[in-house]
Design a protein around this motif. Sequence first.
Motif, PDB file in Angstrom:
ATOM      1  N   ASP B 157       0.753   3.259  10.929  1.00  0.00           N
ATOM      2  CA  ASP B 157      -0.615   2.989  10.273  1.00  0.00           C
ATOM      3  C   ASP B 157      -1.030   4.201   9.621  1.00  0.00           C
ATOM      4  O   ASP B 157      -1.449   5.170  10.441  1.00  0.00           O
ATOM      5  N   PRO B 158      -1.219   4.224   8.499  1.00  0.00           N
ATOM      6  CA  PRO B 158      -1.303   5.483   7.626  1.00  0.00           C
ATOM      7  C   PRO B 158      -2.971   5.592   7.820  1.00  0.00           C
ATOM      8  O   PRO B 158      -3.210   7.052   7.653  1.00  0.00           O
ATOM      9  N   PHE B 488       3.599  -6.086  -2.224  1.00  0.00           N
ATOM     10  CA  PHE B 488       3.583  -4.953  -1.695  1.00  0.00           C
ATOM     11  C   PHE B 488       2.255  -4.899  -0.670  1.00  0.00           C
ATOM     12  O   PHE B 488       2.197  -4.302   0.386  1.00  0.00           O
ATOM     13  N   ASP B 489       1.137  -5.797  -1.095  1.00  0.00           N
ATOM     14  CA  ASP B 489      -0.050  -5.778  -0.168  1.00  0.00           C
ATOM     15  C   ASP B 489       0.295  -6.632   1.066  1.00  0.00           C
ATOM     16  O   ASP B 489      -0.669  -6.654   2.165  1.00  0.00           O
ATOM     17  N   PHE B 493       3.394  -1.339   6.205  1.00  0.00           N
ATOM     18  CA  PHE B 493       2.173  -1.149   7.112  1.00  0.00           C
ATOM     19  C   PHE B 493       0.967  -2.295   6.828  1.00  0.00           C
ATOM     20  O   PHE B 493      -0.100  -2.357   7.396  1.00  0.00           O
ATOM     21  N   ASN B 494       1.204  -3.017   5.460  1.00  0.00           N
ATOM     22  CA  ASN B 494       0.230  -3.946   5.147  1.00  0.00           C
ATOM     23  C   ASN B 494       0.758  -5.453   5.931  1.00  0.00           C
ATOM     24  O   ASN B 494       0.028  -6.469   5.655  1.00  0.00           O
ATOM     25  N   PRO B 498      -3.289  -5.251   7.359  1.00  0.00           N
ATOM     26  CA  PRO B 498      -3.504  -3.723   7.776  1.00  0.00           C
ATOM     27  C   PRO B 498      -3.994  -3.623   9.126  1.00  0.00           C
ATOM     28  O   PRO B 498      -4.838  -4.385   9.616  1.00  0.00           O
ATOM     29  N   GLY B 499      -3.367  -2.589   9.890  1.00  0.00           N
ATOM     30  CA  GLY B 499      -4.020  -2.230  10.962  1.00  0.00           C
ATOM     31  C   GLY B 499      -3.199  -2.959  12.407  1.00  0.00           C
ATOM     32  O   GLY B 499      -3.369  -2.907  13.534  1.00  0.00           O
TER      33      GLY B 499
END
Lengths: 516, 556
Positions: B157-158, B488-489, B493-494, B498-499
Amino acid sequence: MPTPSFDTIIIGAGLNGLACAGRLAQGGAKVLVLEAADQPGGGALTAEFAPGYRVDRLAHLVTHLDGRMLSALKPEAHGLNWAVKSMPTTVLSAEGRHLTLTGAYGASAPGLDPREARRWADLRARLLRHAEVLRPLREITPPLPGKGGAKGNVVALGKAGLALRRLGREEMQEFLRMILINVHDVTEESLTDDRLRGLLAFDATLGAFLGPRSPNSLFLLWHRLSGDAGHIRWPSGGMGALAAAVTRAVEATGAEIRCKARVERLLTDGDRITGVRLEGGEEITVSRVISTINPRTTLLDLLGAREIDTGLVRRVSNIRMRGTTAKLHLALREAPEFLGADLRHRLVIAPSSEAVELAFNAVKYGEFSAEPVMEIMSPSAHEAGFAPEGHHVLSIVAQYVPFVRRGGWDAGARDGLKAAIMARLEAHAPGIGALVTASELLATPDIADRHGLVGGSWHQGDLAVEQMLFMRPAIGIARYATPVPGLWLAGAGSHPGGGISGAAGWNAANEILGAA
Amino acid sequence: MKDTAASTVPGPSSRTWDAVVVGAGHNGLVAASYLARSGLDVLVVEKNEWIGGAAVSRELHPGVTYSNCSYVFSLFRPEIMRDLDLPAHGLQVLPYESGAVFKRDGGYVAMYRDHEATRREFARHSPRDAESYDRYSRDIMRYCRFIRPLLMRTPPDPASFKLRDMSEMAYLARHFLALGSEDAAEMVRFWTMSISDFLDEYFENEAIKSYLAVSSIIGTALGPMSPGTAYVLLHHYMGDVDGNIGAWGYARGGMGAVTKALASSFLAAGGTIRENAPVARIKVREGRAEGVVLEDGEEIRARRVISSMDVKRTFLGCMDPSDVPAPFLEKVRNFKSRGSSGKLNIALDGVPEFTALPEGSPCIQGDLHFTDTLERMERAYDEWKIGRWSSDPFQDTMIPTLTDPTMAPPGQHFMSCFVQYCPPRLEGGREWTENDRDAFGKAVLDQIEDYAPGFKNRVLHVEVRTPRELEAEVGLTDGNIFQGELTFDQLLFNRPVPGYAQYRGPVDELWMCGSSTHPGGGVMGAPGRNAAAEILRGMKAGTTKKTEMRDAYPVI
């Protein structure tokens, strides 16, 4: 005829050429700007298209003028006045149900129902927050991925990184999710009003070879908003007056500008630049040439493919330049009536995101849209001097219109395009056709021919994520320097791209001065 | 499938499983197998009376076995195959060698497994393209080499400051920077561009380009001119058959053989499978998953629930909204899983004769295509956008029984036709009807008939599948074959949102292991394997047996 009094030649006196000249001259360089046209300005140009009717020939609105240039060169002290500092946008409806957005990109949108207004406020705030992360990147030489790539730009890059972190966890995750998303999906996730969805779809894809459903299209909207937070400006006297003021400001720095001086050849000795040869044969010797014209023209035509390696030749040949935009200028004998819309606003015809996507379909196959989407601006609604008393002019940017049309661009094709645009106008301003006393259509290839914009691309290379930052104009030449010592690129084809801005020229000058 | 339901499952309330896995598709079974091998007591519940999910083989015409959904084998991770000993459980892979795109002028372009053979074939159409093919293959291989190790790693998770996330980000950065500046830039460019633009930089021949673009639109609600499609191409290229990167093969006996072998491996490790056990609801108490409730009301208790269903079905369909945080639900609602594919499975009484192919051409054993320009592909996509199935559809068609005769009686054949584009709902949001489905099927059959006159006379049976059928049968929301689009969305990590890219749901002990999670769809098994790795990692040392779990093999 050698002219030893200059050490730097800048090719092209558009905003980027002027910004670069001003910055370098202030930094002590002896600069000569060579412009092929008979006046400076490039894409910032106001001209008469029919007796008594004047219009901004190419760009007709300003969404980002480089702030560093404004404060260092002070064109305001040389006559630059803003007639409008924040132009409202009205999305036209054929039923008269217009939607007007005012302030910085719709800070207020009174026409929305309260729930949609809340949704819009949330989305708008998010878009602006995300655009703000990109803003510091506009003003730096693009860092390269990989070792040593960020040298000299650690501060700006750090700022961008910090801005990203400062968004907070949730918002940073959203930023990374949305960075390559398409604008259509975003409007579908967040909004229900077709007018608003159409406007976002239109603004994201304006001037691009993309439809709203194309991935990466939201990024172009961020890019637009990262300029001036969504404010749209228009200079008093039009774009030509802006160019004139900047020109005077640049001349005040000591740089010299020569018009009607078309560079025909870059001169080299061994492998470094020694000067330029003008059309007519005159040669000027300098050790540094900065080109703000199209990068492909610069490297393959003026310099020659023999002077650079084949990998770079291939990359430069592969830069995509696919203009999708035409201009129509109309002279009207009285004010047109867009069902009650305010003619002083930016008027947009883009009824829905789907409509923009449908319009995009055509250009993929070398056809123009039967139902184009467009942006309309009327200088005469703001100031006298653009049309005879009581008369009006409209400047219309319409897309999608291909550069290479299947079947060619003959007179019949141009008539067809004009008819398609007029039909859309007529649907939104009944009777407008009867008011037209003169008109000028610049189809995509006309824009290419008259302004040296290869492929009709206003940005000297499509604005697209894969042609941005360290990939603009092409990998290997994204940091303004070229492999040929003494030759630099500083036009719209370089980072951060076009628009009436000057940022690329200023960044390049910084890089050249080693002040980046 | 051996009958496990009756014999081994004790009464409903008497037992608490270590894990219940929802869905007996390949990812569910992969996750279940790893957990069972680690000593956990694992139950897999499957709604259908058969197992397999989208890796399934069913006999819908007497004697002819179909690969009803997925139809070719390449992406499945060889590491998993070895860990779970699948060959010993009956999995055999038969590579296929070639394929062809038929041109409207009656010609064809072939492609072979052998690089030089393909090069010679390209030279027949364009000497320049034959030259470029070397450069193209080299560049694609470079991108594959980069991406393959990432498939079997849990995405960081960036936005997190946790040590593990930060060190994984650092790993990714090192992996990326190791490329060197120009190659790294080239790769970012490749990821963000359209396959059409990418191919234009190498090739001039339209038929060659459309052949090479095939993998970039399979299962994807994008046209070849959409940015991001170059990545989708890679997603289909990064597999291998016996170490041949990019090679594709058939699972002997149909794609169901993959899940049969997985099930066999799972049962051998002590696991339990229950078919005909549709989950109505995942039970949560005090923020912790504690089992599932079947549609007939039976409750199954478990210490953890692992869903291999797509995230929309899991969280919007099988959970009480009050059990899930509202912001998470909102993200799941925005997760895009629009179906774009259809499929025809056909039983044939003989091999169709494609007029373009020379007698004895090996191409008929491979993938066959009828779309010879990128424009035709793109126009097919334009129809999808407005809610129509493509009138001139793109097909990835093959006759596996020419390579694997076990699937049909002598003289008969199974033909698999994968079709782009086919929308989940029709114009104006209208649901599919039987008539629509038949008209869609007819458009596909007509297209084949154009290139193989007499083909229709050989047809014994046709199974037509639109996104509606895929959703109803396999459970894929809106019929999206990847359990969520591969843009890509929704990657790395997406993915899925996200999260939540680390296989953990928003509720304690609720896990995700389907293709909705990283690295996405295709019969790959990586999501199931990665989810199992995360579950085991979170368990106390000493409570599990050490089991073999290989890291990703490098690409040589």
